[in-house]
Design a protein around this motif. Structure first.
Motif, PDB file in Angstrom:
ATOM      1  N   GLU A 125       0.813  -1.223   0.000  1.00  0.00           N
ATOM      2  CA  GLU A 125       0.000   0.000   0.000  1.00  0.00           C
ATOM      3  C   GLU A 125       0.845   1.271   0.000  1.00  0.00           C
ATOM      4  OE1 GLU A 125       0.104  -1.440   4.351  1.00  0.00           O
ATOM      5  OE2 GLU A 125       0.061  -2.312   2.327  1.00  0.00           O
ATOM      6  N   GLY A 126       2.139   1.142   0.327  1.00  0.00           N
ATOM      7  CA  GLY A 126       3.009   2.302   0.317  1.00  0.00           C
ATOM      8  C   GLY A 126       3.764   2.473   1.623  1.00  0.00           C
ATOM      9  N   HIS A 127       4.723   3.399   1.636  1.00  0.00           N
ATOM     10  CA  HIS A 127       5.524   3.673   2.826  1.00  0.00           C
ATOM     11  C   HIS A 127       4.621   4.305   3.896  1.00  0.00           C
ATOM     12  CE1 HIS A 127       8.687   5.090   5.425  1.00  0.00           C
ATOM     13  NE2 HIS A 127       9.626   4.580   4.638  1.00  0.00           N
ATOM     14  N   ILE A 171       0.249  12.127   3.416  1.00  0.00           N
ATOM     15  CA  ILE A 171      -0.844  12.323   2.449  1.00  0.00           C
ATOM     16  C   ILE A 171      -2.161  12.517   3.182  1.00  0.00           C
ATOM     17  CG2 ILE A 171      -2.196  11.214   0.629  1.00  0.00           C
ATOM     18  CD1 ILE A 171       0.443   9.851  -0.269  1.00  0.00           C
ATOM     19  N   SER A 172      -2.398  11.708   4.210  1.00  0.00           N
ATOM     20  CA  SER A 172      -3.617  11.835   5.008  1.00  0.00           C
ATOM     21  C   SER A 172      -3.673  13.193   5.706  1.00  0.00           C
ATOM     22  CB  SER A 172      -3.679  10.706   6.040  1.00  0.00           C
ATOM     23  OG  SER A 172      -4.822  10.826   6.860  1.00  0.00           O
ATOM     24  N   LEU A 173      -2.550  13.636   6.269  1.00  0.00           N
ATOM     25  CA  LEU A 173      -2.505  14.931   6.951  1.00  0.00           C
ATOM     26  C   LEU A 173      -2.765  16.081   5.983  1.00  0.00           C
ATOM     27  CD1 LEU A 173       0.562  14.412   9.330  1.00  0.00           C
ATOM     28  CD2 LEU A 173      -1.845  14.630   9.997  1.00  0.00           C
ATOM     29  N   PHE A 176      12.161   6.873  -2.817  1.00  0.00           N
ATOM     30  CA  PHE A 176      11.552   8.158  -3.138  1.00  0.00           C
ATOM     31  C   PHE A 176      10.347   8.450  -2.229  1.00  0.00           C
ATOM     32  CE2 PHE A 176      13.185   8.023  -7.797  1.00  0.00           C
ATOM     33  CZ  PHE A 176      14.428   8.453  -7.354  1.00  0.00           C
ATOM     34  N   GLN A 177       9.609   7.396  -1.867  1.00  0.00           N
ATOM     35  CA  GLN A 177       8.513   7.597  -0.920  1.00  0.00           C
ATOM     36  C   GLN A 177       9.041   8.120   0.414  1.00  0.00           C
ATOM     37  OE1 GLN A 177       5.162   4.792  -0.594  1.00  0.00           O
ATOM     38  NE2 GLN A 177       6.238   3.507  -2.080  1.00  0.00           N
ATOM     39  N   SER A 225       8.339  11.780   2.285  1.00  0.00           N
ATOM     40  CA  SER A 225       7.768  11.831   3.635  1.00  0.00           C
ATOM     41  C   SER A 225       8.655  12.649   4.565  1.00  0.00           C
ATOM     42  CB  SER A 225       7.573  10.417   4.196  1.00  0.00           C
ATOM     43  OG  SER A 225       8.815   9.794   4.479  1.00  0.00           O
ATOM     44  N   ARG A 226       9.979  12.498   4.446  1.00  0.00           N
ATOM     45  CA  ARG A 226      10.905  13.279   5.278  1.00  0.00           C
ATOM     46  C   ARG A 226      10.810  14.769   4.939  1.00  0.00           C
ATOM     47  NH1 ARG A 226      15.312  10.071   7.598  1.00  0.00           N
ATOM     48  NH2 ARG A 226      14.913   7.863   7.170  1.00  0.00           N
ATOM     49  N   TYR A 227      10.707  15.073   3.668  1.00  0.00           N
ATOM     50  CA  TYR A 227      10.570  16.473   3.265  1.00  0.00           C
ATOM     51  C   TYR A 227       9.290  17.077   3.849  1.00  0.00           C
ATOM     52  CZ  TYR A 227       9.471  20.498   0.358  1.00  0.00           C
ATOM     53  OH  TYR A 227       9.113  21.755  -0.057  1.00  0.00           O
ATOM     54  N   MET A 228       8.183  16.344   3.751  1.00  0.00           N
ATOM     55  CA  MET A 228       6.902  16.862   4.225  1.00  0.00           C
ATOM     56  C   MET A 228       6.856  16.944   5.754  1.00  0.00           C
ATOM     57  SD  MET A 228       4.319  14.969   1.539  1.00  0.00           S
ATOM     58  CE  MET A 228       2.857  15.916   1.993  1.00  0.00           C
TER      59      MET A 228
END
Length: 473
Positions: A150-152, A159-161, A352-353, A357-360
């Motif tokens: 389903e993803g990292h 994405i949810s936030l 890349f995922q 996530s770290r950037y966000m």
């Protein structure tokens, strides 16, 4: 829950309604700041803030000691056209044409107005590199292994936030990470259609949608797009009552290629109309974060009380085209989408995922989006003014609410394919209208993407293109 606009945004919307309703023309004077303040019972500061936004959009311009006037931005705007009849579903045959056009543009188009992606100058490359290095150096690193199908988990959380301000946000357990937005749309189509089914789409529509339909043996039923309100809901409702439609694909926010965004009421009507008939809505929101409004127009998914909207988006248009990271939240169809994703390629690039996530997590994303939107809007003003300056006066042009594109209607004698051939000889590439229709629609339309960074070379290229259009017309 209804999304409420700020007071100055309400003033912006009110003035835009007057302009777009063609009650004012270029050169007409806009009501004074003091009059608007009195009529709407808002402060002078609020009205000044609203007028500054309208000026930044290019809709109005100030004159010393005289006030504000409608600028050339609103000149020659694309008008709504009604066919007066409902088109029949069509077999799609655009893959070869679209692929050839893209290949020729990249091969011969030194100035490329066809690529729909942000330039490096507008991307946070330094911070992304820092996040990428951290992801690679993590001592407990699992980024060189398959991640969860389903993803990292860290990216899914971000994405949810990012949807927390919606009336109905995206739950973490209903998010599937994909290889870009088009894989998300493709998975949705595979989950709810079979070869020979009819899919209702916008007309004009992004060429990648048509390519996906063709590759799956699906029929397309084009529904016209209103330049101000998006997909024609009355026409869509008639189509739903006339044909057996398996799914609807739509871009309610920042539609490609026209740049229109649907009003809130239209989005709610669209969601409820399809839910009543149990017809899934595949929502393409790849450009939603590129809006020009003061607050983010909500996607149709935000109003989905029936789990009937299959929401697709990505970071390709806003953060990193090369990473190819997208996602889908498919409501009641989510388990089918998850199974299809696992069967096709197991998972999406883990490294890349984790990088995204770290950037966000560092809180930079919203600030970046604000900067990106301002840069893109400035670009579009320059492109649009150059087109109005160099192209024949009898063209019409879209007035985008966001995104990267301008949609141009050229004089009737101009065939976009002939124009493209001549332009490529001058090293200029763009997308002709033919590839935005399942049939033979939009022969005298072109899409100009305002992505290449504005320079004197871009100005010269648009001047050359305008001269070619004049010679053909």
């Amino acid at each position: 829950m209804t999304h409420k606009a700020f007071r100055y945004e309400q003033v912006v919307n009110k003035i835009e309604e007057i302009i777009f309703g063609l009650q004012l023309q270029p050169g007409d004077k806009v009501p004074s700041v003091r009059k608007v303040s009195g009529d709407l019972k808002v402060s002078l500061t609020t009205v000044n803030q609203a007028y500054n936004i309208l000026e930044a959009k290019g809709l109005i311009s100030p004159r010393a000691k005289s006030g504000y006037y409608i600028s050339s931005w609103s000149k020659n705007t694309i008008k709504r056209t009604d066919n007066g009849f409902l088109l029949l579903p069509e077999d799609v045959a655009v893959n070869t044409m679209a692929t050839t056009m893209i290949r020729n543009t990249r091969k011969y188009g030194v100035i490329n107005f066809s690529s729909l992606s942000p330039v490096n100058e507008f991307l946070p490359i330094t911070r992304l590199n820092k996040a990428l290095n951290a992801a690679m150096k993590d001592s407990d690193n699992q980024n060189f292994q398959y991640t969860f199908p389903e993803g990292h988990p860290a990216l899914i959380k971000q994405i949810s936030l990012h949807s927390m301000d919606w009336p109905r946000s995206l739950p973490m357990d209903e998010i599937q990470v994909t290889n870009g937005c088009m894989e998300a749309i493709s998975l949705c189509l595979d989950a709810v259609t079979k070869a020979g089914d009819i899919v209702a789409i916008e007309s004009p529509v992004y060429a990648g949608i048509l390519q996906a339909l063709e590759s799956k043996g699906l029929k397309a039923l084009g529904i016209s797009v209103d330049p101000q309100t998006g997909i024609n809901l009355d026409e869509l409702e008639l189509a739903l009552n006339t044909h057996r439609i398996a799914a609807v694909i739509c871009m309610p926010v920042c539609q490609n290629p026209m740049g229109t965004s649907m009003p809130e009421g239209n989005k709610i009507r669209l969601v409820n109309m399809l839910a009543t008939k149990n017809i899934p809505l595949i929502e393409d929101d790849a450009l939603g974060d590129l809006h020009f409004a003061t607050s983010r127009p909500l996607p149709a998914k935000a109003y989905d009380e029936h789990q009937n909207v299959m929401y697709c988006s990505s970071f390709s248009k806003s953060l990193s085209p090369g990473f190819r990271i997208g996602w889908v939240s498919a409501g009641k169809y989510h388990s089918q989408v998850e199974k299809l994703k696992f069967a096709i390629n197991i998972s999406t690039n883990t490294l890349f995922q984790d990088t995204l996530s770290r950037y966000m997590e560092n809180g930079h994303f919203n600030a970046h989006l604000k900067s990106l939107r301002a840069n893109v809007q400035r670009q579009m003003v320059k492109y649009r003014n150059a087109i109005l300056k160099y192209f024949p006066e009898n063209i019409s042009m879209s007035n985008p609410k966001g995104g990267y594109s301008l949609w141009l209607e050229l004089p009737g004698k101009v065939n976009a394919l002939d124009l493209q051939r001549q332009a490529l000889r001058q090293g200029i590439g763009f997308c002709p209208g033919h590839i935005f229709s399942a049939g033979k629609g939009f022969p005298n339309f072109i899409r100009i993407n305002c992505c290449p960074l504005w320079t004197s070379r871009i100005d010269d290229a648009l001047k050359t293109l305008g001269h070619i259009v004049s010679s053909l017309s």
